[in-house]
Motif scaffolding. Structure first.
Motif, mmCIF file in Angstrom:
data_model
loop_
_atom_site.group_PDB
_atom_site.id
_atom_site.type_symbol
_atom_site.label_atom_id
_atom_site.label_comp_id
_atom_site.label_asym_id
_atom_site.label_seq_id
_atom_site.Cartn_x
_atom_site.Cartn_y
_atom_site.Cartn_z
ATOM 1 N N PRO A 167 0.815 -1.218 0.000
ATOM 2 C CA PRO A 167 0.000 0.000 0.000
ATOM 3 C C PRO A 167 0.849 1.269 0.000
ATOM 4 C CG PRO A 167 -0.731 -1.537 1.697
ATOM 5 C CD PRO A 167 0.581 -2.047 1.195
ATOM 6 N N LEU A 168 0.377 2.273 -0.733
ATOM 7 C CA LEU A 168 0.971 3.606 -0.730
ATOM 8 C C LEU A 168 0.045 4.549 0.028
ATOM 9 C CD1 LEU A 168 2.171 4.016 -4.445
ATOM 10 C CD2 LEU A 168 3.456 3.151 -2.468
ATOM 11 N N ALA A 169 0.607 5.256 1.006
ATOM 12 C CA ALA A 169 -0.130 6.269 1.760
ATOM 13 C C ALA A 169 0.500 7.619 1.435
ATOM 14 C CB ALA A 169 -0.068 5.993 3.257
ATOM 15 N N VAL A 170 -0.247 8.503 0.802
ATOM 16 C CA VAL A 170 0.292 9.769 0.320
ATOM 17 C C VAL A 170 -0.174 10.905 1.227
ATOM 18 C CG1 VAL A 170 0.356 11.388 -1.614
ATOM 19 C CG2 VAL A 170 0.418 8.924 -2.039
ATOM 20 N N ALA A 171 0.786 11.693 1.696
ATOM 21 C CA ALA A 171 0.480 12.866 2.519
ATOM 22 C C ALA A 171 0.129 14.035 1.618
ATOM 23 C CB ALA A 171 1.671 13.210 3.401
ATOM 24 N N ALA A 172 -0.970 14.700 1.904
ATOM 25 C CA ALA A 172 -1.413 15.808 1.060
ATOM 26 C C ALA A 172 -2.214 16.799 1.882
ATOM 27 C CB ALA A 172 -2.256 15.287 -0.108
ATOM 28 N N GLY A 173 -2.026 18.104 1.533
ATOM 29 C CA GLY A 173 -2.776 19.137 2.219
ATOM 30 C C GLY A 173 -3.376 20.179 1.308
ATOM 31 N N GLY A 174 -3.121 20.073 0.004
ATOM 32 C CA GLY A 174 -3.624 21.067 -0.936
ATOM 33 C C GLY A 174 -4.329 20.435 -2.113
ATOM 34 N N LYS A 175 -4.901 21.281 -2.956
ATOM 35 C CA LYS A 175 -5.705 20.807 -4.073
ATOM 36 C C LYS A 175 -4.888 19.952 -5.036
ATOM 37 C CE LYS A 175 -8.873 22.508 -7.634
ATOM 38 N NZ LYS A 175 -9.505 23.741 -8.214
ATOM 39 N N GLN A 176 -3.664 20.385 -5.361
ATOM 40 C CA GLN A 176 -2.859 19.656 -6.326
ATOM 41 C C GLN A 176 -2.381 18.319 -5.772
ATOM 42 O OE1 GLN A 176 -2.611 20.493 -9.562
ATOM 43 N NE2 GLN A 176 -4.040 22.096 -8.946
ATOM 44 N N THR A 177 -1.903 18.320 -4.528
ATOM 45 C CA THR A 177 -1.413 17.063 -3.963
ATOM 46 C C THR A 177 -2.556 16.090 -3.685
ATOM 47 O OG1 THR A 177 -1.341 18.150 -1.789
ATOM 48 C CG2 THR A 177 0.723 17.990 -3.023
ATOM 49 N N MET A 178 -3.765 16.616 -3.432
ATOM 50 C CA MET A 178 -4.909 15.722 -3.280
ATOM 51 C C MET A 178 -5.221 15.000 -4.588
ATOM 52 S SD MET A 178 -5.970 15.416 -0.210
ATOM 53 C CE MET A 178 -7.492 14.540 -0.576
ATOM 54 N N LYS A 179 -4.909 15.621 -5.725
ATOM 55 C CA LYS A 179 -5.093 14.940 -7.005
ATOM 56 C C LYS A 179 -4.184 13.715 -7.096
ATOM 57 C CE LYS A 179 -6.540 19.021 -9.660
ATOM 58 N NZ LYS A 179 -6.184 19.951 -10.758
ATOM 59 N N THR A 180 -2.977 13.816 -6.528
ATOM 60 C CA THR A 180 -2.078 12.663 -6.501
ATOM 61 C C THR A 180 -2.647 11.563 -5.608
ATOM 62 O OG1 THR A 180 -0.167 14.097 -6.884
ATOM 63 C CG2 THR A 180 0.271 11.918 -5.944
ATOM 64 N N VAL A 181 -3.191 11.940 -4.464
ATOM 65 C CA VAL A 181 -3.842 10.962 -3.586
ATOM 66 C C VAL A 181 -4.932 10.223 -4.353
ATOM 67 C CG1 VAL A 181 -5.318 10.711 -1.557
ATOM 68 C CG2 VAL A 181 -3.332 12.217 -1.454
ATOM 69 N N ILE A 182 -5.789 10.989 -5.007
ATOM 70 C CA ILE A 182 -6.921 10.391 -5.712
ATOM 71 C C ILE A 182 -6.444 9.505 -6.858
ATOM 72 C CG2 ILE A 182 -8.907 10.966 -7.181
ATOM 73 C CD1 ILE A 182 -9.202 13.513 -5.350
ATOM 74 N N ARG A 183 -5.356 9.877 -7.498
ATOM 75 C CA ARG A 183 -4.868 9.132 -8.660
ATOM 76 C C ARG A 183 -4.194 7.820 -8.267
ATOM 77 N NH1 ARG A 183 -2.119 13.096 -10.731
ATOM 78 N NH2 ARG A 183 -3.840 13.799 -12.036
ATOM 79 N N TYR A 184 -3.425 7.809 -7.169
ATOM 80 C CA TYR A 184 -2.560 6.663 -6.904
ATOM 81 C C TYR A 184 -2.724 5.988 -5.534
ATOM 82 C CZ TYR A 184 0.199 8.530 -10.821
ATOM 83 O OH TYR A 184 0.620 8.989 -12.037
ATOM 84 N N ALA A 185 -3.168 6.705 -4.534
ATOM 85 C CA ALA A 185 -2.971 6.245 -3.156
ATOM 86 C C ALA A 185 -3.972 5.194 -2.713
ATOM 87 C CB ALA A 185 -3.012 7.432 -2.202
ATOM 88 N N ASP A 186 -3.513 4.375 -1.783
ATOM 89 C CA ASP A 186 -4.382 3.462 -1.043
ATOM 90 C C ASP A 186 -4.839 4.098 0.265
ATOM 91 O OD1 ASP A 186 -3.957 0.933 -2.745
ATOM 92 O OD2 ASP A 186 -1.919 1.566 -2.257
ATOM 93 N N ALA A 187 -4.116 5.148 0.686
ATOM 94 C CA ALA A 187 -4.461 5.860 1.911
ATOM 95 C C ALA A 187 -4.004 7.310 1.786
ATOM 96 C CB ALA A 187 -3.813 5.206 3.127
ATOM 97 N N TRP A 188 -4.716 8.192 2.462
ATOM 98 C CA TRP A 188 -4.389 9.613 2.528
ATOM 99 C C TRP A 188 -3.926 9.931 3.942
ATOM 100 C CZ3 TRP A 188 -8.662 13.421 4.058
ATOM 101 C CH2 TRP A 188 -8.156 14.729 4.154
ATOM 102 N N ILE A 189 -2.769 10.597 4.057
ATOM 103 C CA ILE A 189 -2.240 11.044 5.346
ATOM 104 C C ILE A 189 -2.398 12.550 5.442
ATOM 105 C CG2 ILE A 189 -0.199 11.250 6.806
ATOM 106 C CD1 ILE A 189 0.922 8.753 5.446
ATOM 107 N N THR A 190 -2.890 13.033 6.591
ATOM 108 C CA THR A 190 -3.038 14.470 6.780
ATOM 109 C C THR A 190 -2.882 14.831 8.246
ATOM 110 O OG1 THR A 190 -4.413 16.383 6.207
ATOM 111 C CG2 THR A 190 -5.549 14.439 7.106
ATOM 112 N N GLU A 191 -2.691 16.122 8.487
ATOM 113 C CA GLU A 191 -2.570 16.645 9.847
ATOM 114 C C GLU A 191 -2.907 18.126 9.823
ATOM 115 O OE1 GLU A 191 1.395 16.862 11.401
ATOM 116 O OE2 GLU A 191 2.269 17.352 9.463
ATOM 117 N N GLY A 192 -2.936 18.744 10.990
ATOM 118 C CA GLY A 192 -3.019 20.196 11.055
ATOM 119 C C GLY A 192 -4.417 20.759 11.153
ATOM 120 N N ASP A 193 -4.654 21.834 10.393
ATOM 121 C CA ASP A 193 -5.864 22.637 10.498
ATOM 122 C C ASP A 193 -7.129 21.823 10.202
ATOM 123 O OD1 ASP A 193 -7.384 25.178 10.579
ATOM 124 O OD2 ASP A 193 -7.679 24.749 8.452
#
Length: 277
Positions: A167-193
């Protein structure tokens, strides 16, 4: 909700092994470590490499999942990271999740002599990096030519234990990096606000993809280790946003941020984990 613990790869090896094994015994679902060459306020303190550190932990545990939080394109190449991750997947008998992020602007960004990239460049690099790693972990041989990386007929034998790949877990916090999550990831990592997290959770909902959602809980206003009730409350709030996993930093008596009582780790295991499953 699955619950994990993040350990810094900075302590003497016997202490790290003992603590990792104790975390597994307490029933936690996964264990993570930061993947940096040096890191923030620990820059002038001992700091071990993440992949060898996790390999050693894999050899001394049997059940708990392991992961990088998160591997960085600042100092890694898709081929070498994929090969190391594939090997660790075998050593751990299929217990690895490979966390990948865009890379920050700190020490890791310049240690190899490169320049700090803009946010847009880092987002494009992340997308290319994750895409290349995804292909490398799926195929026995792969090539790639892009803006940031070249791969010329790389061999990836024998492939991963987990299929079609680990599994790939991709960290993302913005619109562009979320596109990478949606395209490839098995999991989304996030933190913060919390509001930004809610916006990105909506983006994931709108994509129609069903993937795991991993919250890295910080020690901000929420203070998740302040009490068992505080921990359960935080889990409940993020479960409503579709989160499947929560990871917290193991308290460290000498750290200025993660200052909670280490005994809370066992208290949460005995009093909170049974209620969350």
């Amino acid at each position: 909700m699955r619950i994990g613990v993040l350990l810094l790869p900075t302590d003497p090896w016997p202490e790290s092994v003992a603590l990792a094994r104790r975390i597994e015994e307490m029933g936690y679902d996964h264990l993570w470590t930061y993947d940096h060459l040096s890191w923030r306020r620990y820059r002038d303190r001992p700091w071990h490499a993440a992949i060898p550190w996790l390999t050693g932990i894999a050899a001394r545990t049997s059940r708990i999942r392991l992961g990088t939080m998160v591997s960085s394109p600042n100092f890694r190449h898709p081929v070498t990271l994929a090969k190391e991750a594939m090997t660790l997947d075998h050593v751990s008998d299929g217990r690895l999740t490979l966390g990948i992020g865009a890379g920050g602007i700190g020490f890791d960004a310049t240690v190899l002599g490169g320049s700090v990239l803009s946010p847009g460049e880092r987002a494009r690099r992340l997308d290319e990096f994750v895409g290349a790693v995804d292909t490398l972990l799926r195929e026995p041989s792969a090539s790639h030519s892009g803006e940031f990386y070249t791969v010329d007929d790389a061999r990836m034998l024998p492939g991963c234990v987990q299929r079609p790949r680990l599994p790939l877990a991709v960290a993302a916090g913005g619109k562009q990096t979320m596109k990478t999550v949606i395209r490839y990831a098995d999991a989304w990592i996030t933190e913060g606000d919390p509001e930004r997290i809610r916006v990105n959770a909506d983006r994931l909902d709108e994509s129609g993809r069903t993937i795991d959602r991993i919250l890295l809980a910080d020690n901000g206003e929420d203070r998740p280790l302040a009490s068992v009730d505080a921990f359960i409350d935080l889990v409940g709030r993020y479960r409503e946003l579709g989160f499947t996993d929560l990871v917290f930093h193991h308290p460290r008596p000498d750290d200025p941020v993660w200052t909670d009582n280490p005994a809370m780790v066992e208290k949460i295991a005995t009093e909170a984990l049974p209620k969350l499953r």
